[in-house]
Write a protein that holds these residues in place. Sequence first.
Motif, short mmCIF file in Angstrom:
data_model
loop_
_atom_site.label_atom_id
_atom_site.label_comp_id
_atom_site.label_asym_id
_atom_site.label_seq_id
_atom_site.Cartn_x
_atom_site.Cartn_y
_atom_site.Cartn_z
N LYS A 202 0.83 -1.21 0.00
CA LYS A 202 0.00 0.00 0.00
C LYS A 202 0.86 1.25 0.00
O LYS A 202 0.59 2.21 -0.75
CB LYS A 202 -0.94 -0.01 1.21
CG LYS A 202 -2.02 -1.08 1.12
CD LYS A 202 -3.03 -0.97 2.24
CE LYS A 202 -4.11 -2.03 2.06
NZ LYS A 202 -5.23 -1.89 2.99
N ARG B 112 1.83 11.09 3.08
CA ARG B 112 0.62 11.33 3.88
C ARG B 112 -0.43 12.07 3.05
O ARG B 112 -1.64 11.79 3.17
CB ARG B 112 0.99 12.12 5.13
CG ARG B 112 -0.14 12.22 6.15
CD ARG B 112 0.36 12.92 7.39
NE ARG B 112 0.83 14.27 7.07
CZ ARG B 112 1.52 15.04 7.91
NH1 ARG B 112 1.84 14.57 9.12
NH2 ARG B 112 1.91 16.23 7.56
N LEU C 51 -2.50 9.65 0.92
CA LEU C 51 -3.22 8.54 1.56
C LEU C 51 -4.68 8.43 1.11
O LEU C 51 -5.27 7.35 1.18
CB LEU C 51 -3.16 8.68 3.08
CG LEU C 51 -1.82 8.33 3.73
CD1 LEU C 51 -1.85 8.69 5.22
CD2 LEU C 51 -1.49 6.85 3.55
N HIS C 52 -5.23 9.52 0.62
CA HIS C 52 -6.63 9.47 0.17
C HIS C 52 -6.82 8.51 -1.00
O HIS C 52 -7.94 8.09 -1.29
CB HIS C 52 -7.11 10.87 -0.24
CG HIS C 52 -6.39 11.42 -1.45
ND1 HIS C 52 -5.18 12.07 -1.35
CD2 HIS C 52 -6.71 11.37 -2.76
CE1 HIS C 52 -4.78 12.43 -2.57
NE2 HIS C 52 -5.69 12.01 -3.44
N SER D 88 -6.43 1.49 6.85
CA SER D 88 -5.07 1.67 6.33
C SER D 88 -4.69 3.14 6.33
O SER D 88 -3.56 3.49 6.68
CB SER D 88 -4.96 1.11 4.91
OG SER D 88 -5.06 -0.29 4.91
N ARG D 89 -5.60 4.00 5.94
CA ARG D 89 -5.30 5.43 5.94
C ARG D 89 -4.98 5.91 7.36
O ARG D 89 -4.06 6.71 7.57
CB ARG D 89 -6.48 6.22 5.36
CG ARG D 89 -6.73 5.97 3.88
CD ARG D 89 -7.65 7.02 3.28
NE ARG D 89 -8.97 7.04 3.91
CZ ARG D 89 -10.01 6.33 3.49
NH1 ARG D 89 -9.88 5.51 2.44
NH2 ARG D 89 -11.17 6.40 4.11
N GLU D 90 -5.73 5.40 8.32
CA GLU D 90 -5.49 5.80 9.71
C GLU D 90 -4.15 5.28 10.22
O GLU D 90 -3.35 6.04 10.78
CB GLU D 90 -6.62 5.28 10.59
CG GLU D 90 -6.44 5.59 12.07
CD GLU D 90 -7.50 4.93 12.95
OE1 GLU D 90 -7.62 5.34 14.12
OE2 GLU D 90 -8.17 3.99 12.47
N GLY E 95 -1.26 6.77 8.25
CA GLY E 95 -1.22 8.21 8.51
C GLY E 95 -0.59 8.51 9.86
O GLY E 95 0.24 9.43 9.99
#
Length: 374
Positions: free
Chosen positions: A126, A163, A166-167, A174-176, A179
């Motif tokens: 990712k 960062r 990440l969207h 995963s974003r959390e 991030g």
Amino acid sequence: MHFFIDESGHTGPNLFDESQPMLYYGVLSSELNIDAIAADAIQRMRKQLSVGRLHATELGNGGLVAIAPQLLKLQTVLDLRFDLYRIAKPDHAVICFFDQVFDQGMNPAMTWTGYWTPLRYVLLLKVASLFDGELAKKAWEARLEANDGKCEKLVSEVCRALRERLHRLPDARSRELLGDALTWAADHPGKLSYNAKTKHDKLSVMPNVIGFQSVMLGIASRLKKTNSKAVRIVVDRQSQFNQAQNNLHNYFIAASKVQIETGPGLPLADFSAVPNIPIEFSAGTKSYGLELVDLYLWIIKRLMEEKEVAPELVRLVEPLLRRGHTDEISLNALANRWTKWFAEIPESSEEQLENAREIRQVDERRRRNAMLRE
């Protein structure tokens, strides 16, 4: 067994040479003493071609075709094996970044399960999907930067850039998770021990040394499977990496009496079969085994890169390809390896199957993004 090792595709610290994106190691092995038994045959081939040494780059397809019958006879007499190891150099820069920045022992914002279980490879893919070529170059520049202040600035810039991307990842968890880890790393780059400051440190992170790990473990695996012992390990002499290769070999020998757990579901680090004999570093002009491995590596490398190879040379290496072992360090190889691993677990749980699906999805997105960038 006698082992002869050569490499191809070396570009030093420049991992982004588009003409040579892969570093290759070829390992030629036999239960017989290649240097002794091949001497007369190779001298006759040299005389036939009017050269002082059989060097594939100089001979090309035409020169090698002229001696293909003699090579086939020789490889039959010696019962040769050929193993190939390669590393995707641009991918190495991204993998190095992930291993340092998301190491849960370094980065307290990273979860234990996110780094010390197979979930690491889902997250690696990712993160890799967020990189472009320029950002990967900046991450590698930071890795080799001796000045702490300059390195920390570069690491922070890379983390903040990732960062902001990440969207692009579809799942909120995963974003959390990524991030949080990227935010902490961007704010505390000095705590990551990211840069290789000394000459020794720089050599140790180069793909040449990382690939040599695969070579030594591959030799150990071959010895274990055949219940054989190593008599000689001969490596092509070159000034830059021989010492680092020797240091790595000595480390494996020192660690051969212990098995190291790397995490639940992750491979066990087992160096018990690494041969406890010194490596011989020899010039290619002084070893007939090194002369031969150079020829076979050139042919097989060209086959893998889909370049022109004479039919006579394809027939020459076909028996070696059938019996040899190939391993690769790249994002594609990691995706394929762990997708297969998850799928083959008996009675895989929904969570394991979801991990496998995520690996496939991330790899496909990364492939599409790469095609769009091209």
